[in-house]
Design a protein around this motif. Sequence first.
Motif, PDB file in Angstrom:
ATOM      1  N   LEU A 189       0.838  -1.202   0.000  1.00 15.47           N
ATOM      2  CA  LEU A 189       0.000   0.000   0.000  1.00 15.47           C
ATOM      3  C   LEU A 189       0.873   1.252   0.000  1.00 15.47           C
ATOM      4  N   ALA A 190       0.484   2.261  -0.764  1.00 11.63           N
ATOM      5  CA  ALA A 190       1.139   3.566  -0.708  1.00 11.63           C
ATOM      6  C   ALA A 190       0.460   4.395   0.365  1.00 11.63           C
ATOM      7  N   VAL A 191       1.245   5.107   1.150  1.00 15.01           N
ATOM      8  CA  VAL A 191       0.698   5.894   2.258  1.00 15.01           C
ATOM      9  C   VAL A 191       1.240   7.317   2.219  1.00 15.01           C
ATOM     10  N   LEU A 192       0.335   8.284   2.389  1.00 14.39           N
ATOM     11  CA  LEU A 192       0.718   9.674   2.643  1.00 14.39           C
ATOM     12  C   LEU A 192       0.228  10.000   4.046  1.00 14.39           C
ATOM     13  N   TRP A 193       1.169  10.248   4.959  1.00 12.02           N
ATOM     14  CA  TRP A 193       0.890  10.403   6.384  1.00 12.02           C
ATOM     15  C   TRP A 193       1.297  11.805   6.817  1.00 12.02           C
ATOM     16  N   ALA A 194       0.323  12.662   7.094  1.00 10.72           N
ATOM     17  CA  ALA A 194       0.629  14.033   7.525  1.00 10.72           C
ATOM     18  C   ALA A 194       0.916  14.062   9.019  1.00 10.72           C
ATOM     19  N   THR A 195       1.991  14.737   9.406  1.00 12.67           N
ATOM     20  CA  THR A 195       2.374  14.791  10.813  1.00 12.67           C
ATOM     21  C   THR A 195       3.271  15.986  11.083  1.00 12.67           C
ATOM     22  N   HIS A 196       3.347  16.385  12.355  1.00 10.97           N
ATOM     23  CA  HIS A 196       4.348  17.370  12.771  1.00 10.97           C
ATOM     24  C   HIS A 196       5.342  16.727  13.726  1.00 10.97           C
ATOM     25  N   LEU A 197       5.282  15.391  13.849  1.00 11.93           N
ATOM     26  CA  LEU A 197       6.099  14.648  14.807  1.00 11.93           C
ATOM     27  C   LEU A 197       7.158  13.816  14.078  1.00 11.93           C
ATOM     28  N   ILE A 198       8.415  14.150  14.292  1.00  7.18           N
ATOM     29  CA  ILE A 198       9.508  13.490  13.587  1.00  7.18           C
ATOM     30  C   ILE A 198       9.626  12.016  13.957  1.00  7.18           C
ATOM     31  N   ASP A 199       9.270  11.655  15.203  1.00  9.21           N
ATOM     32  CA  ASP A 199       9.448  10.258  15.612  1.00  9.21           C
ATOM     33  C   ASP A 199       8.448   9.317  14.957  1.00  9.21           C
ATOM     34  N   GLU A 200       7.509   9.838  14.169  1.00  3.63           N
ATOM     35  CA  GLU A 200       6.609   8.975  13.412  1.00  3.63           C
ATOM     36  C   GLU A 200       7.191   8.584  12.058  1.00  3.63           C
ATOM     37  N   ILE A 201       8.370   9.100  11.764  1.00  2.18           N
ATOM     38  CA  ILE A 201       9.050   8.808  10.494  1.00  2.18           C
ATOM     39  C   ILE A 201      10.138   7.783  10.735  1.00  2.18           C
ATOM     40  N   TRP A 202      10.147   6.724   9.910  1.00  7.58           N
ATOM     41  CA  TRP A 202      11.098   5.628  10.073  1.00  7.58           C
ATOM     42  C   TRP A 202      12.191   5.706   9.010  1.00  7.58           C
ATOM     43  N   PRO A 203      13.362   5.100   9.282  1.00  4.70           N
ATOM     44  CA  PRO A 203      14.390   4.986   8.244  1.00  4.70           C
ATOM     45  C   PRO A 203      13.798   4.299   7.003  1.00  4.70           C
ATOM     46  N   GLY A 204      14.086   4.832   5.864  1.00  6.09           N
ATOM     47  CA  GLY A 204      13.550   4.271   4.619  1.00  6.09           C
ATOM     48  C   GLY A 204      12.299   4.979   4.131  1.00  6.09           C
ATOM     49  N   ASP A 205      11.665   5.782   4.989  1.00  9.83           N
ATOM     50  CA  ASP A 205      10.501   6.555   4.557  1.00  9.83           C
ATOM     51  C   ASP A 205      10.932   7.716   3.670  1.00  9.83           C
ATOM     52  N   ARG A 206      10.006   8.187   2.868  1.00  9.62           N
ATOM     53  CA  ARG A 206      10.209   9.434   2.138  1.00  9.62           C
ATOM     54  C   ARG A 206       9.586  10.568   2.933  1.00  9.62           C
TER      55      ARG A 206
END
Length: 246
Positions: A189-206
């Motif tokens: 699945l392709a995901v577009l995830w809006a956030t202001h929290l950096i810790d929700e981003i994992w290595p390998g994410d765009r």
Amino acid sequence: MREQALEVSGVSFGYTRKVKALENVTFSVPSGGFTALLGPNGAGKTTLMALITSLFAAEQGRIRVCGHALEAEPRKALAAMGVVFQRPTLDVDLSIEQNLRYAAALYGIPRAVARERMAELLARFNLADRAASKVRTLSGGMRRRVEIARALLHRPRLLVLDEPTVGLDIDSRRELVDHVHRLCREEGLAVLWATHLIDEIWPGDRVVLLHQGRVRAAGSIDEVVRAAGGGSLGQAYQQLTTARAA
């Protein structure tokens, strides 16, 4: 090249003639990947999500979902997309199962197919034993899982989530982030995830870093960090959301 599930090209939008909420926004979301739309509150993330989901119409630019132009082929574009809005949209006086059944009817999914998909999604999101529970009895994290399950009923290729962890406790937030990353990894699945929290981003994410209605950097974490002159993603975020604030 990887197929693009979402293409946003030169999109601009303003609530008034003098103030632009978004200006010349361009980025893409590849199929089967997690892309974080990162930015501080007021950056324009929710406005952009409203354009992508056709709640608003862009003043200029183009949005394509799985190859379908949103303006020219809205039904096909929206059919390829599942959406979880920032504000909860479940009927709290209905059960989990009733909310899903109602959504399936709106999507035009045949009853037998809907039953099969509902059972599959309830099991995947660990909700099967609470299917008959009214939504008002659920925790915030469980309600979000129900909303994601509902968004996946029609088997979209793109899942769009606007600040889905707002109001959740740390454990629920971590669990939701982990679950959506697994959907990318296991379901393609392709995901577009809006956030202001950096810790929700994992290595390998765009990452698409949005500030004051403009894309300040986009690409892999390394590419975003390089655009800010080096350091960590947190340092890049700080640099790119303050250096051009004037």
